[in-house]
Design a protein around this motif. Structure first.
Motif, PDB file in Angstrom:
ATOM      1  N   ILE A  99       0.833  -1.201   0.000  1.00  0.00           N
ATOM      2  CA  ILE A  99       0.000   0.000   0.000  1.00  0.00           C
ATOM      3  C   ILE A  99       0.869   1.252   0.000  1.00  0.00           C
ATOM      4  N   ASP A 100       1.898   1.244   0.826  1.00  0.00           N
ATOM      5  CA  ASP A 100       2.823   2.376   0.895  1.00  0.00           C
ATOM      6  C   ASP A 100       3.501   2.600  -0.456  1.00  0.00           C
ATOM      7  N   SER A 101       3.850   1.520  -1.144  1.00  0.00           N
ATOM      8  CA  SER A 101       4.525   1.662  -2.430  1.00  0.00           C
ATOM      9  C   SER A 101       3.604   2.303  -3.462  1.00  0.00           C
ATOM     10  N   VAL A 102       2.304   1.989  -3.408  1.00  0.00           N
ATOM     11  CA  VAL A 102       1.352   2.628  -4.309  1.00  0.00           C
ATOM     12  C   VAL A 102       1.254   4.112  -3.991  1.00  0.00           C
ATOM     13  N   GLY A 103       1.227   4.446  -2.702  1.00  0.00           N
ATOM     14  CA  GLY A 103       1.171   5.851  -2.312  1.00  0.00           C
ATOM     15  C   GLY A 103       2.383   6.635  -2.777  1.00  0.00           C
ATOM     16  N   ILE A 104       3.561   6.040  -2.691  1.00  0.00           N
ATOM     17  CA  ILE A 104       4.787   6.699  -3.163  1.00  0.00           C
ATOM     18  C   ILE A 104       4.755   6.838  -4.682  1.00  0.00           C
ATOM     19  N   HIS A 105       4.282   5.790  -5.363  1.00  0.00           N
ATOM     20  CA  HIS A 105       4.137   5.834  -6.822  1.00  0.00           C
ATOM     21  C   HIS A 105       3.190   6.964  -7.221  1.00  0.00           C
ATOM     22  N   TYR A 106       2.145   7.183  -6.443  1.00  0.00           N
ATOM     23  CA  TYR A 106       1.181   8.239  -6.758  1.00  0.00           C
ATOM     24  C   TYR A 106       1.822   9.629  -6.680  1.00  0.00           C
ATOM     25  N   ASP A 107       2.824   9.793  -5.826  1.00  0.00           N
ATOM     26  CA  ASP A 107       3.463  11.102  -5.700  1.00  0.00           C
ATOM     27  C   ASP A 107       3.978  11.614  -7.041  1.00  0.00           C
ATOM     28  N   ASP A 108       4.468  10.707  -7.899  1.00  0.00           N
ATOM     29  CA  ASP A 108       4.941  11.124  -9.218  1.00  0.00           C
ATOM     30  C   ASP A 108       3.787  11.673 -10.062  1.00  0.00           C
ATOM     31  N   LEU A 109       2.624  11.038  -9.962  1.00  0.00           N
ATOM     32  CA  LEU A 109       1.458  11.534 -10.697  1.00  0.00           C
ATOM     33  C   LEU A 109       1.019  12.890 -10.155  1.00  0.00           C
ATOM     34  N   PHE A 110       1.002  13.040  -8.841  1.00  0.00           N
ATOM     35  CA  PHE A 110       0.602  14.319  -8.264  1.00  0.00           C
ATOM     36  C   PHE A 110       1.532  15.435  -8.732  1.00  0.00           C
ATOM     37  N   LYS A 111       2.831  15.169  -8.739  1.00  0.00           N
ATOM     38  CA  LYS A 111       3.793  16.176  -9.198  1.00  0.00           C
ATOM     39  C   LYS A 111       3.545  16.544 -10.656  1.00  0.00           C
ATOM     40  N   ALA A 112       3.194  15.550 -11.469  1.00  0.00           N
ATOM     41  CA  ALA A 112       2.906  15.818 -12.877  1.00  0.00           C
ATOM     42  C   ALA A 112       1.674  16.706 -13.028  1.00  0.00           C
ATOM     43  N   CYS A 113       0.768  16.632 -12.062  1.00  0.00           N
ATOM     44  CA  CYS A 113      -0.472  17.402 -12.126  1.00  0.00           C
ATOM     45  C   CYS A 113      -0.342  18.809 -11.561  1.00  0.00           C
ATOM     46  N   VAL A 114       0.762  19.113 -10.908  1.00  0.00           N
ATOM     47  CA  VAL A 114       0.926  20.425 -10.267  1.00  0.00           C
ATOM     48  C   VAL A 114       0.727  21.584 -11.253  1.00  0.00           C
ATOM     49  N   PRO A 115       1.311  21.552 -12.473  1.00  0.00           N
ATOM     50  CA  PRO A 115       1.067  22.663 -13.403  1.00  0.00           C
ATOM     51  C   PRO A 115      -0.421  22.860 -13.712  1.00  0.00           C
ATOM     52  N   PHE A 116      -1.164  21.757 -13.766  1.00  0.00           N
ATOM     53  CA  PHE A 116      -2.609  21.845 -13.991  1.00  0.00           C
ATOM     54  C   PHE A 116      -3.292  22.522 -12.812  1.00  0.00           C
ATOM     55  N   TYR A 117      -2.958  22.090 -11.595  1.00  0.00           N
ATOM     56  CA  TYR A 117      -3.559  22.695 -10.410  1.00  0.00           C
ATOM     57  C   TYR A 117      -3.230  24.184 -10.322  1.00  0.00           C
ATOM     58  N   LEU A 118      -1.993  24.536 -10.642  1.00  0.00           N
ATOM     59  CA  LEU A 118      -1.607  25.944 -10.577  1.00  0.00           C
ATOM     60  C   LEU A 118      -2.344  26.765 -11.630  1.00  0.00           C
TER      61      LEU A 118
END
Length: 217
Positions: A99-118
């Protein structure tokens, strides 16, 4: 019972899956939200001086969970703590690590989405679409290919194990945000779409979604 206070902005972002986790556990918490500023977002919520609030947080960012006066920062750490307390962090140490590994993997997706959120703050549809095409789509593909493999292999319909966990809430909420923006977001990932629908059909989660404050992201 401890007093829980979750402080985050008045958006879903990195706070919503933690809110849903409390709802899933049936545990009361103080849902502390404040306005992002004079953009017209978060109407009805008193604006807060973020520069001052920032100084009071463990790492200068949100969300923060206050438990009887003690602070815990970082979204995934908060989620793991709450999930471990109430039985949503896997059936054993191996599942918890997966579960933790999936959460860490998700961090890369969240970072990719930051320009969209901004770009959302700039209230420009063209800027949002440019950010979506240049960063979100690539992040989506890198994230969901292995996640959908896990979903195909795990016949329960959950990502890890045979019971809902905090990463199911995290992934499903992400999917909700981007399928609202683009209904074809998960076109190549039907397993992820089915997963989102399964998670959001859980009675406690469905009730939370129906009654929570409405936000765009």
């Amino acid at each position: 019972m401890p007093h829980y206070k979750l402080t985050y902005f008045c958006v879903r972002g990195k706070g919503e899956f933690i809110r849903q986790l409390f709802a899933l556990a049936g545990v009361e918490f103080e849902d502390d939200r404040f306005s992002l500023g004079p953009t017209g977002r978060g109407e009805g919520i008193a604006q807060t001086n973020w520069a001052e609030v920032k100084k009071t947080t463990p790492y200068g960012q949100l969300p923060v969970l206050d438990v009887d006066g003690k602070q815990l920062g970082e979204a995934n750490a908060i989620a793991k703590y709450v999930a471990a307390e109430y039985g949503f962090n896997g059936a054993n140490a191996w599942e918890a690590a997966q579960i933790d590994s999936v959460g860490i993997h998700y961090d890369d997706l969240f970072k990719a989405c930051v320009p969209f959120y901004l770009s959302w703050h700039r209230i420009s549809k063209q800027t949002m679409e440019d950010a979506y095409k240049s960063s979100v789509e690539a992040g989506r593909d890198a994230f969901f290919q292995p996640i959908c493999k896990l979903l195909r292999e795990n016949k329960s319909g959950f990502i890890i194990g045979d019971k809902v966990t905090w990463v199911d809430l995290l992934v499903a909420d992400h999917c909700e945000t981007f399928t609202k923006y683009n209904e074809n977001y998960l076109e190549k990932y039907p397993e992820a779409k089915a997963h989102m629908e399964k998670i959001h059909s859980i009675p406690a989660i469905r009730k939370w979604i129906e009654t929570r404050p409405e936000t765009e992201i």
